[in-house]
Design an enzyme around this catalytic site. Structure first.
Site, short mmCIF file in Angstrom:
data_model
loop_
_atom_site.label_atom_id
_atom_site.label_comp_id
_atom_site.label_asym_id
_atom_site.label_seq_id
_atom_site.Cartn_x
_atom_site.Cartn_y
_atom_site.Cartn_z
N HIS A 193 0.87 -1.17 0.00
CA HIS A 193 0.00 0.00 0.00
C HIS A 193 0.91 1.22 0.00
CE1 HIS A 193 -3.71 2.29 0.96
NE2 HIS A 193 -2.81 3.14 1.40
N CYS A 194 0.81 2.04 -1.02
CA CYS A 194 1.71 3.17 -1.13
C CYS A 194 0.98 4.45 -0.74
CB CYS A 194 2.22 3.29 -2.56
SG CYS A 194 3.46 4.57 -2.74
N PRO A 195 1.32 5.05 0.39
CA PRO A 195 0.65 6.30 0.76
C PRO A 195 0.99 7.44 -0.19
CG PRO A 195 2.29 5.66 2.42
CD PRO A 195 2.28 4.61 1.39
N GLY A 198 -1.40 7.18 -2.75
CA GLY A 198 -2.75 7.15 -2.20
C GLY A 198 -3.57 5.96 -2.63
N ASN A 199 -2.93 4.83 -2.85
CA ASN A 199 -3.67 3.65 -3.30
C ASN A 199 -2.83 2.41 -3.03
OD1 ASN A 199 -5.77 2.27 -4.48
ND2 ASN A 199 -5.50 3.13 -6.52
#
Lengths: 484, 145
Positions: A193-195, A198-199
């Site tokens: 999950h890559c902040p 944002g997804n």
């Protein structure tokens, strides 16, 4: 006790938020026909949708806007202040190439952030019931309060792979799929999950993510190199300090690029390695296919050579989205299990959870207590895990966070419960306890086991038989009516 | 046949007796493939060979959709070069095959399964997890099964 008072008003806010979003059924119970809803409006995961379902992102998008702002500002300053000088002094190809790179970076960023990463839709009630029946038959009658962790073994290309049962989505996860606790979805070929985008990064948007970081590396290096060239050329004429006075923006650009280069180029290198060996970040960090685990341990998904692996990952067929965000919710034939509080629903499968949302006061007590019990557990969880995040020895990308959800094979029974704990949290109350950095717990983090043990004893006063149904259904604080 | 139904009749009038789910077969990896084992609940309803043939064709269609070869690479490279805007105009190969699969399932339902009181649901509607086979009550016989 003090916390109970604090949690309550926030809980009610949470519920009123949810019920206004999808309140059509409850506000007009006497109406036979309600306006047709799109499926994204009834989506059970923790995602945000825009443009009538065309755009799909995670709930926390703050860091994404930061990424966007950084890219826009740095590139903007470059085109405004450095390019005029450089195109005259050197060649006009510089702003052209820069422009192309910039457009490509933004395009791939938007594509990564806005598309469905490969979310697996949750099982329909009939499917879930069928699976449960099969599991019960396989296990014999349920032993004790907690059924053992449900796993299925499958042999893929000679390697034994365990398929885990997801309590939230009520499916056996396909190989390489994982449940993202931040988005509360099972994602196929889950990478992390890559902040920053944002997804989640999964099967459907991995190639865009890779293209994004690759092109961003080129853009960063490009801007860095040419800004330095600009300053040097000016310094020949005017002297260094005067040059800096004339182009103050260059200093900012150099600073941003300098710090970005290390992380972004490093990340690109890491993902290039992952693509060439056809592994996900998840698998690499757990060491699922490392030879250290055993002589016969190899990656069953690899195509054999680097070229084929790269081509398959980047140029392979693009699978379609499985969740059909813009389709209309069908009024299915009535469910076998009728809603227990007597309100007749027009049978849509997701409407049951919305019904729960609309009757918060009935459910609030058990929900608050559940979250209450998990609060101390959560703070404990935050402590040891966040401290140990930088994994020694691995070229761990500092910017993206692999989300493991305590989901490794080393702590089997606790893992399922830890996963359930992640599901307990609702954003309003627990946000500062479970930031993206704290959410994953790396393998070998045995201290994670003990705080979970604590929170289990705290929850011990619950009816253990209903605990599983509480685990499954406490997403967003919505409690399934059947467990009441 | 006394118990012949057509597709419309089934969907609107008949009652659902039960549903059978054919799960995914992951033995060949993550590609989309369904188990071809004949479910015992269908023994009285449909010919085993017929069912297995349907499943084999379905699996072959999905394999065609996910095939990695010259054509898919070409499509992938072209898409990358146009920054994926080309998909605003044309469908991906996968989507084309999915439409083919939808047509195949509809045809199978109309010709073979509806007259037997069964209905196959397109797996894409179940997230490519299962093939859902709805068994309708057979009123002419009496009891559902």
């Amino acid at each position: 006790m003090l916390q109970l008072g604090v949690a309550e008003p926030m809980r009610e806010c949470e519920y009123s938020q949810i019920s206004t979003r999808s309140s059509t059924p409850m506000e007009t119970p006497y109406k036979k026909r309600t306006p047709k809803k799109r499926k994204w409006q009834a989506f059970p995961g923790r995602n945000k949708f825009y443009c009538n379902g065309r755009i799909m992102m995670a709930r926390q998008t703050g860091v994404f806007y930061l990424t966007l702002v950084l890219i826009l500002i740095t590139s903007g300053l470059f085109f405004t202040f450095d390019c005029p000088f450089l195109s005259v002094q050197l060649t006009p190809a510089i702003p052209v190439i820069g422009g192309v790179l910039f457009v490509f970076v933004l395009g791939t960023l938007f594509r990564t952030s806005f598309s469905d990463p490969g979310v697996l839709p949750r099982a329909t009630p009939d499917e879930a019931a069928d699976l449960e029946r099969q599991i019960d038959v396989a296990n014999g009658s349920s032993s004790g309060y907690r059924p053992p962790p449900r796993t299925k073994e499958v042999v893929i290309n000679g390697q034994t792979v365990k398929l885990k049962y997801c309590f939230t989505c009520k499916i056996f996860r396909p190989p390489r799929a994982s449940h993202c606790s931040l988005c509360d979805n099972c994602v196929e070929r889950f990478d992390h999950h890559c902040p920053w985008v944002g997804n989640c990064v999964g099967k459907r948007n991995y190639r865009f993510f890779y293209m994004f970081i690759l092109s961003l590396s080129f853009l960063t290096i490009f801007i860095f190199a040419f800004v330095i060239t600009h300053v040097i050329l000016r310094s020949h004429r005017q002297g260094f300090l005067n040059a800096l006075k004339d182009t103050p923006a260059s200093v900012l650009e150099v600073v941003v690029c300098f710090f970005s280069v290390w992380s972004i180029v490093g990340l690109s290198g890491f993902h290039t390695y992952l693509i060439s060996s056809n592994q996900t970040t998840n698998e690499d960090i757990k060491g699922s296919w490392s030879s250290k685990r055993g002589k016969d341990n190899y990656n069953p998904y690899s195509h054999g050579n680097i070229f084929t692996n790269c081509c398959a990952a980047l140029c392979g067929p693009l699978p379609p989205s499985l969740i059909d965000r813009r389709g209309f919710v069908q009024s299915d034939t009535p469910q076998p299990t009728p809603p227990t509080n007597g309100i007749t629903m027009y049978g849509s499968t997701q409407s049951q959870s919305h019904m729960a949302a609309a009757t918060p006061l009935m459910q609030s007590e058990p929900v608050i207590l559940t979250d209450e019990a998990s609060l101390p557990g959560r703070t404990l969880l935050g402590g040891p895990c966040s401290g140990a995040l930088p994994l020694g020895g691995q070229p761990t990308p500092p910017t993206s966070t692999p989300n493991l959800s305590c989901d490794n094979g080393m702590l089997p029974t606790r893992n399922d419960h830890s996963e359930a704990h992640h599901h307990h949290h609702t954003d309003g109350v627990h946000h500062h306890f479970l930031t993206p950095e704290e959410a994953p717990s790396p393998p070998g983090m045995l201290p994670c086991g003990s705080p979970l043990g604590h929170s289990h004893t705290l929850q011990g006063f619950y009816n253990p038989a209903s605990q599983d149904s509480l685990h499954e259904d406490s997403v967003r604080g919505l409690v399934k009516l059947s467990s009441v | 046949m006394a118990n012949a139904h057509n597709l419309q009749d089934l969907q609107h009038q008949a009652a659902v007796a039960s549903k059978v789910y054919v799960q995914r077969d992951y033995n060949s990896g993550t590609i989309c493939r369904f188990q071809t084992k004949f479910p015992s609940e269908l023994e009285s309803r449909v010919d085993r060979q017929q069912f297995e043939e349907t499943m084999h064709t379905l699996n072959n269609l999905y394999a065609e959709a996910e095939k990695i070869g010259g054509k898919s690479y070409l499509e992938g490279c072209l898409a990358c070069m146009t920054a994926y805007t080309i998909f605003l105009c044309m469908e991906t190969h996968y989507e084309k095959v999915l439409k083919k699969i939808a047509r195949f399932i509809k045809e199978q339902n109309e010709k073979i399964y509806a007259p037997l009181g069964l209905l196959l649901t397109d797996p894409i509607e179940r997230g490519l997890r299962v093939v859902e086979i709805t068994i309708f009550e057979d009123r002419s016989i009496g009891s559902g099964r």
